[in-house]
Write a protein that holds these residues in place. Structure first.
Motif, PDB file in Angstrom:
ATOM      1  N   UNK A  60       0.804  -1.146  -0.008  1.00  0.00           N
ATOM      2  CA  UNK A  60       0.015   0.136  -0.150  1.00  0.00           C
ATOM      3  C   UNK A  60       0.844   1.315   0.129  1.00  0.00           C
ATOM      4  N   UNK A  75       1.002   5.603  -0.099  1.00  0.00           N
ATOM      5  CA  UNK A  75       0.256   6.913   0.272  1.00  0.00           C
ATOM      6  C   UNK A  75       0.912   8.138  -0.199  1.00  0.00           C
ATOM      7  N   UNK A 134       2.933   0.869   3.431  1.00  0.00           N
ATOM      8  CA  UNK A 134       2.770  -0.309   4.516  1.00  0.00           C
ATOM      9  C   UNK A 134       2.579  -1.584   3.716  1.00  0.00           C
ATOM     10  N   UNK A 178      -0.807  -5.053  10.803  1.00  0.00           N
ATOM     11  CA  UNK A 178       0.313  -4.419  11.833  1.00  0.00           C
ATOM     12  C   UNK A 178      -0.021  -2.949  11.585  1.00  0.00           C
ATOM     13  N   UNK A 179      -0.110  -2.637  10.486  1.00  0.00           N
ATOM     14  CA  UNK A 179      -0.340  -1.235   9.906  1.00  0.00           C
ATOM     15  C   UNK A 179       0.609  -0.163   9.789  1.00  0.00           C
ATOM     16  N   UNK A 180       1.745  -0.222  10.377  1.00  0.00           N
ATOM     17  CA  UNK A 180       2.652   0.601  10.392  1.00  0.00           C
ATOM     18  C   UNK A 180       2.996   1.229   9.022  1.00  0.00           C
ATOM     19  N   UNK A 181       2.980   2.856   9.099  1.00  0.00           N
ATOM     20  CA  UNK A 181       3.414   3.418   7.846  1.00  0.00           C
ATOM     21  C   UNK A 181       4.778   3.520   8.045  1.00  0.00           C
ATOM     22  N   UNK A 198       7.525   6.251   6.383  1.00  0.00           N
ATOM     23  CA  UNK A 198       7.419   7.557   5.399  1.00  0.00           C
ATOM     24  C   UNK A 198       9.010   7.799   5.091  1.00  0.00           C
TER      25      UNK A 198
END
Lengths: 115, 117
Positions: free
Chosen positions: B31, B33, B95, B103-106, B108
């Motif tokens: 994913x 962003x 991610x 676990x969802x950590x982005x 950057x």
């Protein structure tokens, strides 16, 4: 819809005093993850803490937070502020809906620690 | 740890020109962003992207904006034509999301500062 609220835009503290940055949220996700990201000037935002477990304290680098689903809160705390803690702190929420992993960030709280 | 790379770190262009911001996400991430941060303000969501498609975009993602990731290369944000209000730092994030819970950590990148004159 989903939202994250950080009411304080700027928190100024004297070194050595305790830190508490507020975060409340609204979400439709039953298994949402809550995060705190820290953003130092001229660096990339990075993860500080995360949790999806109700009433469990999570800690990292002297900071801690406990997710309270009953009050929809995930406040960030530290017992004693250091000058190096000065940064922008974002509370964020994530969840999955129809295959889309969505992240919602709060407005951010700038923490300024002074000597 | 895993790194997200952004190129360029800073670009200055004239209003009306096209700009492409490049992001090299973490290699096994799925994913992607883009976020926009105007100087002194909060970071705001623009768009996210998965499996070759835009999944969600915000009101800030104007018609002049587009994203793509051709053949698994850079994840790009293109603005054509640019406007003065596009001046900001643009952060890319990626991610690894798992099918069952995440676990969802982005992660950057360090941002691409765009200055439109």
């Amino acid at each position: 819809g989903d939202s994250v609220t950080q009411k304080e835009g700027l928190v100024t503290l004297t070194e050595g005093l305790p830190v508490m940055l507020n975060c409340t949220y609204q979400t439709i996700y039953s298994n949402a993850f809550l995060f705190w990201y820290v953003h130092y000037l001229n660096e990339s935002p990075r993860l500080l803490l995360k949790s999806s477990t109700d009433n469990k304290r999570t800690e990292h680098q002297g900071f801690h937070a406990t997710l309270h689903k009953s009050s929809s809160s995930f406040h960030l705390q530290k017992s004693s502020a250091q000058l190096s803690d000065s940064a922008l702190y974002y509370c964020a929420l994530s969840g999955v809906n129809t295959g889309n992993y969505k992240y919602v960030f709060g407005a951010g709280t700038r923490l300024k620690v002074i000597a | 740890g895993p790194k997200v790379l952004q190129i360029p770190s800073h670009q200055i262009i004239d209003m009306g020109q096209m700009v492409t911001l490049n992001c090299d996400p973490v290699s096994n991430h799925l994913y992607f962003y883009w976020y926009k941060q105007i100087l002194g303000q909060q970071m705001e969501f623009l768009v996210n992207f998965y499996n070759g498609k835009v999944m969600e975009k915000s009101k800030l993602f104007k018609d002049q904006f587009s994203v793509e990731r051709p053949d698994g290369s850079y994840f790009t944000l293109k603005i054509q034509p640019t406007a003065l209000e596009d001046s900001a730092v643009y952060f890319c994030a990626s991610s690894l999301a798992k099918d069952r819970g995440h676990t969802g950590q982005l992660y950057f990148g360090e941002g691409s500062k765009l200055t439109v004159l």
